[in-house]
Design a protein around this motif. Structure first.
Motif, PDB file in Angstrom:
ATOM      1  N   THR A   1       2.475  -2.686  17.702  1.00 25.06           N
ATOM      2  CA  THR A   1       3.130  -1.393  17.954  1.00 25.06           C
ATOM      3  C   THR A   1       3.790  -1.304  19.329  1.00 25.06           C
ATOM      4  OG1 THR A   1       0.968  -0.516  18.574  1.00 25.06           O
ATOM      5  CG2 THR A   1       1.744  -0.016  16.359  1.00 25.06           C
ATOM      6  N   LEU A   2       3.290  -2.112  20.271  1.00 27.53           N
ATOM      7  CA  LEU A   2       3.881  -2.082  21.603  1.00 27.53           C
ATOM      8  C   LEU A   2       4.415  -3.461  21.980  1.00 27.53           C
ATOM      9  CD1 LEU A   2       1.135  -0.052  23.577  1.00 27.53           C
ATOM     10  CD2 LEU A   2       3.154   0.830  22.370  1.00 27.53           C
ATOM     11  N   GLY A   3       5.531  -3.474  22.641  1.00 24.63           N
ATOM     12  CA  GLY A   3       6.118  -4.741  23.052  1.00 24.63           C
ATOM     13  C   GLY A   3       6.229  -4.828  24.560  1.00 24.63           C
ATOM     14  N   LEU A   4       5.930  -6.021  25.041  1.00 25.17           N
ATOM     15  CA  LEU A   4       5.964  -6.221  26.465  1.00 25.17           C
ATOM     16  C   LEU A   4       7.058  -7.226  26.771  1.00 25.17           C
ATOM     17  CD1 LEU A   4       2.414  -6.034  27.489  1.00 25.17           C
ATOM     18  CD2 LEU A   4       4.187  -6.743  28.971  1.00 25.17           C
ATOM     19  N   ILE A   5       8.064  -6.827  27.489  1.00 24.54           N
ATOM     20  CA  ILE A   5       9.187  -7.727  27.753  1.00 24.54           C
ATOM     21  C   ILE A   5       9.076  -8.417  29.108  1.00 24.54           C
ATOM     22  CG2 ILE A   5      11.696  -7.904  27.993  1.00 24.54           C
ATOM     23  CD1 ILE A   5      11.977  -5.671  26.005  1.00 24.54           C
ATOM     24  N   ALA A   6       8.955  -9.745  29.051  1.00 25.22           N
ATOM     25  CA  ALA A   6       8.830 -10.530  30.285  1.00 25.22           C
ATOM     26  C   ALA A   6       9.848 -11.656  30.246  1.00 25.22           C
ATOM     27  CB  ALA A   6       7.412 -11.087  30.403  1.00 25.22           C
ATOM     28  N   THR A   7      10.985 -11.359  29.716  1.00 21.85           N
ATOM     29  CA  THR A   7      12.056 -12.350  29.617  1.00 21.85           C
ATOM     30  C   THR A   7      12.964 -12.233  30.838  1.00 21.85           C
ATOM     31  OG1 THR A   7      13.602 -10.787  28.594  1.00 21.85           O
ATOM     32  CG2 THR A   7      12.135 -11.971  27.114  1.00 21.85           C
ATOM     33  N   ALA A   8      13.983 -13.051  30.863  1.00 21.06           N
ATOM     34  CA  ALA A   8      14.972 -12.947  31.940  1.00 21.06           C
ATOM     35  C   ALA A   8      15.762 -11.676  31.658  1.00 21.06           C
ATOM     36  CB  ALA A   8      15.909 -14.148  31.905  1.00 21.06           C
ATOM     37  N   ALA A   9      16.411 -11.153  32.675  1.00 21.51           N
ATOM     38  CA  ALA A   9      17.174  -9.918  32.529  1.00 21.51           C
ATOM     39  C   ALA A   9      18.190  -9.998  31.388  1.00 21.51           C
ATOM     40  CB  ALA A   9      17.889  -9.590  33.836  1.00 21.51           C
ATOM     41  N   GLU A  10      18.833 -11.146  31.297  1.00 15.58           N
ATOM     42  CA  GLU A  10      19.896 -11.297  30.306  1.00 15.58           C
ATOM     43  C   GLU A  10      19.424 -11.122  28.860  1.00 15.58           C
ATOM     44  OE1 GLU A  10      19.184 -13.654  32.695  1.00 15.58           O
ATOM     45  OE2 GLU A  10      20.558 -12.556  34.014  1.00 15.58           O
ATOM     46  N   ALA A  11      18.175 -11.512  28.617  1.00 18.25           N
ATOM     47  CA  ALA A  11      17.680 -11.444  27.248  1.00 18.25           C
ATOM     48  C   ALA A  11      16.941 -10.154  26.933  1.00 18.25           C
ATOM     49  CB  ALA A  11      16.755 -12.638  26.988  1.00 18.25           C
ATOM     50  N   ALA A  12      16.738  -9.338  27.939  1.00 16.94           N
ATOM     51  CA  ALA A  12      15.900  -8.156  27.752  1.00 16.94           C
ATOM     52  C   ALA A  12      16.407  -7.147  26.720  1.00 16.94           C
ATOM     53  CB  ALA A  12      15.682  -7.473  29.094  1.00 16.94           C
ATOM     54  N   GLN A  13      17.683  -6.820  26.800  1.00 13.74           N
ATOM     55  CA  GLN A  13      18.181  -5.814  25.865  1.00 13.74           C
ATOM     56  C   GLN A  13      18.105  -6.290  24.417  1.00 13.74           C
ATOM     57  OE1 GLN A  13      19.420  -2.444  26.513  1.00 13.74           O
ATOM     58  NE2 GLN A  13      18.905  -2.514  24.346  1.00 13.74           N
TER      59      GLN A  13
ATOM     60  N   ARG B   1      15.422  -6.106  19.080  1.00 11.54           N
ATOM     61  CA  ARG B   1      14.703  -6.769  17.991  1.00 11.54           C
ATOM     62  C   ARG B   1      13.307  -6.208  17.818  1.00 11.54           C
ATOM     63  NH1 ARG B   1      15.633 -13.144  18.191  1.00 11.54           N
ATOM     64  NH2 ARG B   1      14.340 -12.889  16.311  1.00 11.54           N
ATOM     65  N   LEU B   2      12.654  -5.940  18.925  1.00 18.27           N
ATOM     66  CA  LEU B   2      11.303  -5.376  18.840  1.00 18.27           C
ATOM     67  C   LEU B   2      11.359  -4.031  18.110  1.00 18.27           C
ATOM     68  CD1 LEU B   2       9.931  -6.178  22.418  1.00 18.27           C
ATOM     69  CD2 LEU B   2       8.941  -6.978  20.253  1.00 18.27           C
ATOM     70  N   VAL B   3      12.321  -3.226  18.508  1.00 22.83           N
ATOM     71  CA  VAL B   3      12.455  -1.908  17.897  1.00 22.83           C
ATOM     72  C   VAL B   3      12.747  -2.025  16.411  1.00 22.83           C
ATOM     73  CG1 VAL B   3      13.886   0.164  17.798  1.00 22.83           C
ATOM     74  CG2 VAL B   3      13.155  -0.741  20.007  1.00 22.83           C
ATOM     75  N   SER B   4      13.636  -2.935  16.083  1.00 21.85           N
ATOM     76  CA  SER B   4      13.976  -3.052  14.666  1.00 21.85           C
ATOM     77  C   SER B   4      12.785  -3.569  13.863  1.00 21.85           C
ATOM     78  CB  SER B   4      15.192  -3.967  14.476  1.00 21.85           C
ATOM     79  OG  SER B   4      14.792  -5.316  14.561  1.00 21.85           O
ATOM     80  N   ALA B   5      11.860  -4.217  14.532  1.00 21.96           N
ATOM     81  CA  ALA B   5      10.677  -4.719  13.827  1.00 21.96           C
ATOM     82  C   ALA B   5       9.585  -3.664  13.767  1.00 21.96           C
ATOM     83  CB  ALA B   5      10.159  -5.971  14.516  1.00 21.96           C
ATOM     84  N   GLY B   6       9.851  -2.515  14.349  1.00 32.42           N
ATOM     85  CA  GLY B   6       8.880  -1.432  14.231  1.00 32.42           C
ATOM     86  C   GLY B   6       8.080  -1.058  15.456  1.00 32.42           C
ATOM     87  N   VAL B   7       8.346  -1.718  16.553  1.00 30.75           N
ATOM     88  CA  VAL B   7       7.616  -1.393  17.774  1.00 30.75           C
ATOM     89  C   VAL B   7       8.033   0.010  18.262  1.00 30.75           C
ATOM     90  CG1 VAL B   7       7.698  -1.927  20.251  1.00 30.75           C
ATOM     91  CG2 VAL B   7       7.086  -3.703  18.594  1.00 30.75           C
ATOM     92  N   VAL B   8       7.081   0.770  18.721  1.00 27.55           N
ATOM     93  CA  VAL B   8       7.405   2.142  19.133  1.00 27.55           C
ATOM     94  C   VAL B   8       7.338   2.397  20.640  1.00 27.55           C
ATOM     95  CG1 VAL B   8       6.817   3.223  16.949  1.00 27.55           C
ATOM     96  CG2 VAL B   8       5.030   2.805  18.648  1.00 27.55           C
ATOM     97  N   GLY B   9       6.930   1.373  21.382  1.00 24.53           N
ATOM     98  CA  GLY B   9       6.875   1.544  22.827  1.00 24.53           C
ATOM     99  C   GLY B   9       7.119   0.214  23.508  1.00 24.53           C
ATOM    100  N   ILE B  10       7.812   0.251  24.625  1.00 24.02           N
ATOM    101  CA  ILE B  10       8.122  -0.992  25.332  1.00 24.02           C
ATOM    102  C   ILE B  10       7.778  -0.900  26.811  1.00 24.02           C
ATOM    103  CG2 ILE B  10      10.070  -2.389  26.167  1.00 24.02           C
ATOM    104  CD1 ILE B  10      11.280  -2.191  23.414  1.00 24.02           C
TER     105      ILE B  10
ATOM    106  N   PHE C   1       0.400   6.977  26.050  1.00 25.05           N
ATOM    107  CA  PHE C   1       0.497   8.438  26.030  1.00 25.05           C
ATOM    108  C   PHE C   1       1.868   8.867  25.553  1.00 25.05           C
ATOM    109  CE2 PHE C   1       1.773  12.473  27.834  1.00 25.05           C
ATOM    110  CZ  PHE C   1       0.704  13.301  27.504  1.00 25.05           C
ATOM    111  N   SER C   2       2.840   8.197  26.094  1.00 24.29           N
ATOM    112  CA  SER C   2       4.204   8.528  25.774  1.00 24.29           C
ATOM    113  C   SER C   2       4.465   8.375  24.277  1.00 24.29           C
ATOM    114  CB  SER C   2       5.098   7.580  26.561  1.00 24.29           C
ATOM    115  OG  SER C   2       6.355   8.116  26.763  1.00 24.29           O
ATOM    116  N   VAL C   3       3.985   7.297  23.733  1.00 23.58           N
ATOM    117  CA  VAL C   3       4.170   7.051  22.306  1.00 23.58           C
ATOM    118  C   VAL C   3       3.396   8.088  21.501  1.00 23.58           C
ATOM    119  CG1 VAL C   3       3.553   5.519  20.412  1.00 23.58           C
ATOM    120  CG2 VAL C   3       4.566   4.582  22.486  1.00 23.58           C
TER     121      VAL C   3
END
Lengths: 245, 245
Positions: free
Chosen positions: A167-179, A184-193, B223-225
């Motif tokens: 449900t939650l995704g943690l982004i630790a990629t390079a800036a370029e790949a973040a968006q 993709r995370l959102v489209s897979a159903g993640v609700v918080g980043i 919390f936000s979610v």
DNA sequence: CCTTGTGAACGACTTCACAGCC
DNA sequence: GGCTGTGAAGTCGTTCACAAGG
């Protein structure tokens, strides 16, 4: 977009006291402090104390007693006049408010230095966060395992996220790949980043975002030092006063 | 917040408007956004654009144009009516304000997962932070090198910090060792601390503190979610008050 | 006594709206 | 036309101070 949503209406003309029951969304600063209270309370509980007063708790964190009481009062009445707050009770209440009384399944994308640190971080589990997946686009990292979690190729992101109920995704990629990762995370159903990439993300409404930028944190410190705004801020957010003297 | 420094006391009764000239210390929230503006501006500059308007910059970050102008106006007049802000000029101005127009020498204490990630982090250098030392109490780590920095025993902390002119300390130790580490860093002359340990620190006045707690950040997200406070804020942490004394 | 919960006062931050300049 | 800087207005968050409960 602005950060808050327009959720609650407010419109009391003038005359009669607006009696809106319920629905007074808590200030963000309050929620921030709630986490601090929780951390402190767990430590106090550990030490064997059964109760704390608002002034004791406040003193430990550098807040006033009134602030502590007001913060907690946003969510209900947890205290006992003449006694204080019972630690176990308050801890449970705060966890319920924060939503950490249940388990959140999280995935980490980007297994660089930071991603590995997050995979190995011991502090998530006890607070209700279970890291269930890790992804990286570098083939040489796929298959490796950190903190008991195997790294999968980014191509598997959508299916794995869905299968494991992340449900939650943690982004630790390079800036370029973040968006793209966020999308993709959102489209897979993640609700918080939780975004660690030094990059502003834009997300559809309904998906929450918290950003942590390490360089930015140091900049805040730099400013603080350069202006001798001593102060002690232990965490994030909130403007607080308090310098001590 | 007491942003004020102790310099002036306040005590105006009522009558005449308190005329404090000068000295209007910037709200902490503003300083936070400054870092965000800087990050965005650097990206814009990179893309070749020479100028930006407050509304463009605001849109990128989710703020209003008025907010952007007001924030910048706390520190001077950087814009050009009819034109906007010249990126290069504004970047330089913000760096000067944040104090990152010079180089800060930092030390990292605690070379666990997180400490290693920090040692390898590429984002500090370009923003004015140079990691010049790393310490760990585990003898098996001493002598190893990460990100070009050799790990020294914690016993060498004071002397090395002094010798290399370290001014900022980054604490990535276990919670139990955090306070002692902070005390030692301070006694060695460090003037600002970025604390990653899940622990409230107390520092003497004059030493700045910024805290980042990974579990806490996730709690904010939770919390936000749980409250669907969508929000797109790319902010990161912020201040908190603190104890001092 | 002690301590909480809370209206009311206060102050801090944000938004508005417009004068002035390019 | 587009854009900044800024007082004025408004909103939000914190502190005060006190009534009420254990």
């Amino acid at each position: 977009m602005s950060d808050e949503l327009s959720s609650d209406q407010n419109h009391s003309a003038k005359g009669p006291p607006p009696r809106s029951d319920e629905a007074k969304v808590a200030p963000k600063a309050v929620v921030n402090r709630l986490s601090l209270y929780l951390r402190e309370l767990q430590r106090i509980e550990q030490s064997g104390k059964e109760t704390v007063s608002s002034s004791q708790l406040g003193k430990l964190l550098g807040f006033t007693d009134a602030q502590v009481r007001k913060d907690l009062a946003y969510f209900g009445q947890f205290g006992h006049p003449g006694v204080g707050y019972r630690c176990a009770e308050l801890v449970a209440a705060i966890r319920r408010i924060l939503g950490t009384d249940r388990e959140w399944v999280v995935a980490i994308v980007g297994v660089g230095n930071l991603g590995r640190a997050l995979l190995g971080y011991k502090g998530f589990r006890p607070q209700g966060f279970r890291v269930a997946a890790a992804f990286d686009s570098d083939p040489s990292k796929v298959g490796m395992s950190f903190g008991g979690v195997a790294v999968e190729p980014t191509t598997a992101l959508e299916t794995t996220v869905r299968e494991r109920g992340v449900t939650l995704g943690l982004i630790a990629t390079a800036a370029e790949a973040a968006q793209e990762t966020a999308d993709r995370l959102v489209s897979a159903g993640v609700v918080g980043i939780l975004n660690f990439a030094p990059m502003t993300l834009s997300l559809p409404p309904g998906v929450s975002l918290v950003g942590v930028d390490l360089a930015t944190e140091l900049e805040q410190l730099s400013f603080s030092v350069a202006n001798s705004q001593a102060a002690v801020a232990t965490e994030q957010s909130d403007p607080g006063p308090g310098v001590a003297r």
